[in-house]
Design a protein around this motif. Structure first.
Motif, PDB file in Angstrom:
ATOM      1  N   ILE A 140      12.631 -15.560  20.052  1.00 21.80           N
ATOM      2  CA  ILE A 140      12.082 -14.477  19.230  1.00 21.80           C
ATOM      3  C   ILE A 140      13.211 -13.611  18.696  1.00 21.80           C
ATOM      4  N   ASP A 141      14.198 -13.319  19.550  1.00 22.96           N
ATOM      5  CA  ASP A 141      15.363 -12.539  19.109  1.00 22.96           C
ATOM      6  C   ASP A 141      16.140 -13.262  18.020  1.00 22.96           C
ATOM      7  N   ILE A 142      16.285 -14.575  18.151  1.00 21.73           N
ATOM      8  CA  ILE A 142      16.994 -15.357  17.130  1.00 21.73           C
ATOM      9  C   ILE A 142      16.251 -15.310  15.806  1.00 21.73           C
ATOM     10  N   ILE A 143      14.926 -15.504  15.864  1.00 23.84           N
ATOM     11  CA  ILE A 143      14.109 -15.475  14.644  1.00 23.84           C
ATOM     12  C   ILE A 143      14.191 -14.103  13.975  1.00 23.84           C
ATOM     13  N   ASN A 144      14.100 -13.065  14.790  1.00 25.34           N
ATOM     14  CA  ASN A 144      14.201 -11.701  14.241  1.00 25.34           C
ATOM     15  C   ASN A 144      15.565 -11.470  13.594  1.00 25.34           C
ATOM     16  N   GLY A 145      16.614 -11.999  14.222  1.00 27.88           N
ATOM     17  CA  GLY A 145      17.955 -11.808  13.677  1.00 27.88           C
ATOM     18  C   GLY A 145      18.171 -12.558  12.375  1.00 27.88           C
ATOM     19  N   ILE A 146      17.609 -13.780  12.269  1.00 35.40           N
ATOM     20  CA  ILE A 146      17.798 -14.596  11.070  1.00 35.40           C
ATOM     21  C   ILE A 146      16.968 -14.081   9.904  1.00 35.40           C
ATOM     22  N   SER A 147      15.718 -13.719  10.194  1.00 31.56           N
ATOM     23  CA  SER A 147      14.784 -13.366   9.119  1.00 31.56           C
ATOM     24  C   SER A 147      14.550 -11.870   8.974  1.00 31.56           C
ATOM     25  N   SER A 148      15.303 -11.072   9.732  1.00 32.04           N
ATOM     26  CA  SER A 148      15.079  -9.616   9.758  1.00 32.04           C
ATOM     27  C   SER A 148      13.623  -9.294  10.080  1.00 32.04           C
ATOM     28  N   GLY A 149      13.046 -10.106  10.965  1.00 37.44           N
ATOM     29  CA  GLY A 149      11.647  -9.923  11.340  1.00 37.44           C
ATOM     30  C   GLY A 149      11.488  -8.878  12.425  1.00 37.44           C
ATOM     31  N   HIS A 150      10.257  -8.645  12.763  1.00 41.74           N
ATOM     32  CA  HIS A 150       9.948  -7.618  13.771  1.00 41.74           C
ATOM     33  C   HIS A 150       8.924  -8.158  14.767  1.00 41.74           C
ATOM     34  N   ILE A 151       9.131  -9.407  15.195  1.00 37.64           N
ATOM     35  CA  ILE A 151       8.239  -9.982  16.199  1.00 37.64           C
ATOM     36  C   ILE A 151       8.523  -9.308  17.532  1.00 37.64           C
ATOM     37  N   SER A 152       7.496  -8.812  18.139  1.00 33.15           N
ATOM     38  CA  SER A 152       7.680  -8.095  19.412  1.00 33.15           C
ATOM     39  C   SER A 152       7.904  -9.087  20.552  1.00 33.15           C
ATOM     40  N   PRO A 153       8.816  -8.759  21.478  1.00 33.08           N
ATOM     41  CA  PRO A 153       9.014  -9.622  22.653  1.00 33.08           C
ATOM     42  C   PRO A 153       7.730  -9.728  23.465  1.00 33.08           C
ATOM     43  N   VAL A 154       7.571 -10.859  24.129  1.00 29.87           N
ATOM     44  CA  VAL A 154       6.391 -11.102  24.951  1.00 29.87           C
ATOM     45  C   VAL A 154       6.705 -10.691  26.382  1.00 29.87           C
ATOM     46  N   ASN A 155       5.768 -10.027  27.008  1.00 28.73           N
ATOM     47  CA  ASN A 155       5.953  -9.595  28.393  1.00 28.73           C
ATOM     48  C   ASN A 155       5.676 -10.770  29.330  1.00 28.73           C
ATOM     49  N   ILE A 156       6.719 -11.530  29.634  1.00 23.29           N
ATOM     50  CA  ILE A 156       6.587 -12.719  30.466  1.00 23.29           C
ATOM     51  C   ILE A 156       7.470 -12.578  31.696  1.00 23.29           C
ATOM     52  N   LEU A 157       6.893 -12.805  32.863  1.00 29.93           N
ATOM     53  CA  LEU A 157       7.664 -12.833  34.094  1.00 29.93           C
ATOM     54  C   LEU A 157       8.150 -14.254  34.341  1.00 29.93           C
ATOM     55  N   LEU A 158       9.398 -14.388  34.756  1.00 30.33           N
ATOM     56  CA  LEU A 158       9.955 -15.710  35.022  1.00 30.33           C
ATOM     57  C   LEU A 158       9.563 -16.148  36.429  1.00 30.33           C
TER      58      LEU A 158
END
Length: 492
Positions: free
Chosen positions: A118-136
């Motif tokens: 998601i961070d990569i996509i936001n960086g490439i496309s100047s997007g604003h996709i919110s991170p997902v609250n996922i526990l590992l």
């Protein structure tokens, strides 16, 4: 709070206090397990049931509802492996294998790498996709690789799949190695399920040495050095001189080794007491005189997994020099990415991949082929020192969360060293450096000395082993840090 309520609170999952080998609750868990296991030790099915139920409960105490992922992945791969084995059509077999790979890696990618991409996509496309609250989920990287190797080995017809689902669940959930490995191959483990349970003096002695050595490395060395020195350096390297940062890196090299190898040793030792032999996961890696040798000694179960299921299928060294270098680089990049969703881990893997390629070329030159005597010993010492410092350089990027933090630390070492402050540093942290010295001394101790200690423990009667372990646990309780440190590899 009543006794019943307090007992229920202890038995239920608490995210603030996951069960660990060095936790107080584990002693009660292990005592209850040993009692039940001894009651059924002469019955194969009974041993499988007891071990599986206790393993699933152990994992529940470690990560709560995520225990369901282990069961679900066991169901999927048990069914698919049997379908693959019975299927005669090669195209169908290959399709089922890829379905298993997609399911396993898809689950791993969802929990571990979703926000990274998601961070990569936001960086490439100047997007604003919110991170997902996922526990590992704890241990997902380890049991995912075990699932993959099992299904691939069945596809290759190197092993026959188990007929009982419980046997496969037992293999996958085996609690000594469930959370942090080693990554155990089904071909090595499953045949041992059907052997009679026999506990020899050698098993008791070797298991005792591994458990005590693992606890000592984790509790006395790793936790103490990290909490009293290393964490301060890495929290803000710019506050410290270069010599402090350098010794902080030396400290972290010992911390990560003692932390991870300590848990591996405990897992192998506990398994040995239960009648299961698990191959060693570490072999004094800082003794290595080359980066290739380092990866034969460090996290052996992962490096051998990457070799057999990534490097060799990519072509290994069979398709020429440059293809071999590419295969090494890809394998180590995957190994770095396996550790975590971070560019730092990818860079760490990339540097190791490049170093492995250069080491292959160096050995092909054959400059030391006829070296002997003093020259060979000096080259050996030089190789150990160079390899150790190369590994330490890589640890900086492994430990730091950002490239900026790694840059700051390396800048201090290179441009603000202030070596004249070395004596003051030793005086400021005397206990830390005594423990660091002890840790490295034990690491480089001759194998002959270790075998002598092992022989002494093997000769002890059962009551003697129990007495030694009891005294050792008391000693650990006296010297351990007040705040137990979660294992480093628990995050992977």
């Amino acid at each position: 709070m009543s006794f019943v309520e307090n007992l229920a609170q202890q038995l239920l999952y608490n995210p603030e206090e996951p069960i660990l080998f060095n936790s107080a609750f584990f002693l009660y868990f292990f005592a209850a397990f040993l009692l039940c296991y001894q009651l059924v030790r002469n019955h194969e099915r009974g041993r499988v049931w007891v071990f599986t139920l206790f393993s699933l409960y152990f994992f529940y105490k470690a990560c709560g509802a995520f225990v369901g992922l282990v069961v679900l992945s066991a169901i999927v791969d048990f069914y698919l492996s049997n379908r693959i084995y019975r299927e005669e059509n090669e195209r169908t077999r290959r399709g089922l294998l890829w379905f298993s790979i997609v399911i396993n890696l898809g689950m791993l990618f969802y929990f571990k790498y979703t926000n990274f991409f998601i961070d990569i996509i936001n960086g490439i496309s100047s997007g604003h996709i919110s991170p997902v609250n996922i526990l590992l989920p704890i241990g997902i990287s380890f049991y995912t690789f075990e699932n993959l190797s099992y299904t691939i080995d069945v596809y290759r017809r190197e092993i026959k799949p188990v007929e009982r689902f419980l046997d496969y669940l037992f293999f996958l959930s085996f609690f000594p190695k469930l959370m942090m490995g080693p990554i155990v191959r089904a071909a090595d483990f499953i045949p041992q399920i059907y052997k009679p349970y026999v506990l020899t003096r050698e098993d008791v002695g070797k298991g005792l040495l591994l458990i005590m050595g693992g606890l000592f490395k984790k509790v006395v060395i790793s936790d103490f050095i990290y909490q009293n020195f290393v964490q301060y350096i890495f929290d803000d390297p710019t506050r410290y001189t270069g010599i402090e940062c350098l010794f902080g890196v030396y400290g972290y090299a010992l911390v990560i080794y003692c932390d991870f190898s300590g848990y591996s040793d405990m897992a192998i030792g506990i398994a040995r007491w239960m009648g299961f032999v698990i191959p060693p996961n570490f072999d004094k890696p800082y003794k290595s005189s080359s980066i290739t040798e380092f990866w034969r000694r460090w996290h052996i179960s992962l490096s051998s997994w990457l070799r057999d299921y990534v490097y060799i299928p990519l072509g290994g060294s069979r398709k020429g020099k440059w293809r071999q270098h590419l295969n090494l680089m890809l394998t180590m990049l995957i190994g770095g990415f396996w550790h975590g969703a971070s560019w730092n881990f990818i860079f760490w893997g990339g540097v190791h991949g490049a170093a492995l390629g250069l080491d292959k070329q160096w050995k092909k030159l054959g400059l030391l082929k006829n070296a002997g005597g003093l020259k060979a010993r000096l080259w050996k010492i030089g190789g150990v020192l160079f390899t150790f410092h190369l590994v330490c350089f890589c640890w900086v990027f492994f430990k730091c969360e950002t490239f900026g933090g790694a840059r700051d630390l390396l800048h201090q070492v290179a441009f603000n060293f202030q070596g004249g402050l070395g004596l003051q540093l030793l005086q400021a942290y005397p206990k830390v450096f005594v423990v660091m010295g002890l840790g490295y001394l034990l690491h480089f101790i001759p194998e002959k000395a270790e075998r002598q200690v092992e022989t002494g423990l093997v000769k002890l009667p059962l009551w003697g082993s129990i007495a030694v372990l009891t005294l050792f646990v008391w000693f650990l309780n006296e010297v351990k840090t007040q705040e137990p440190m979660l294992p480093i590899y628990l995050q992977f």
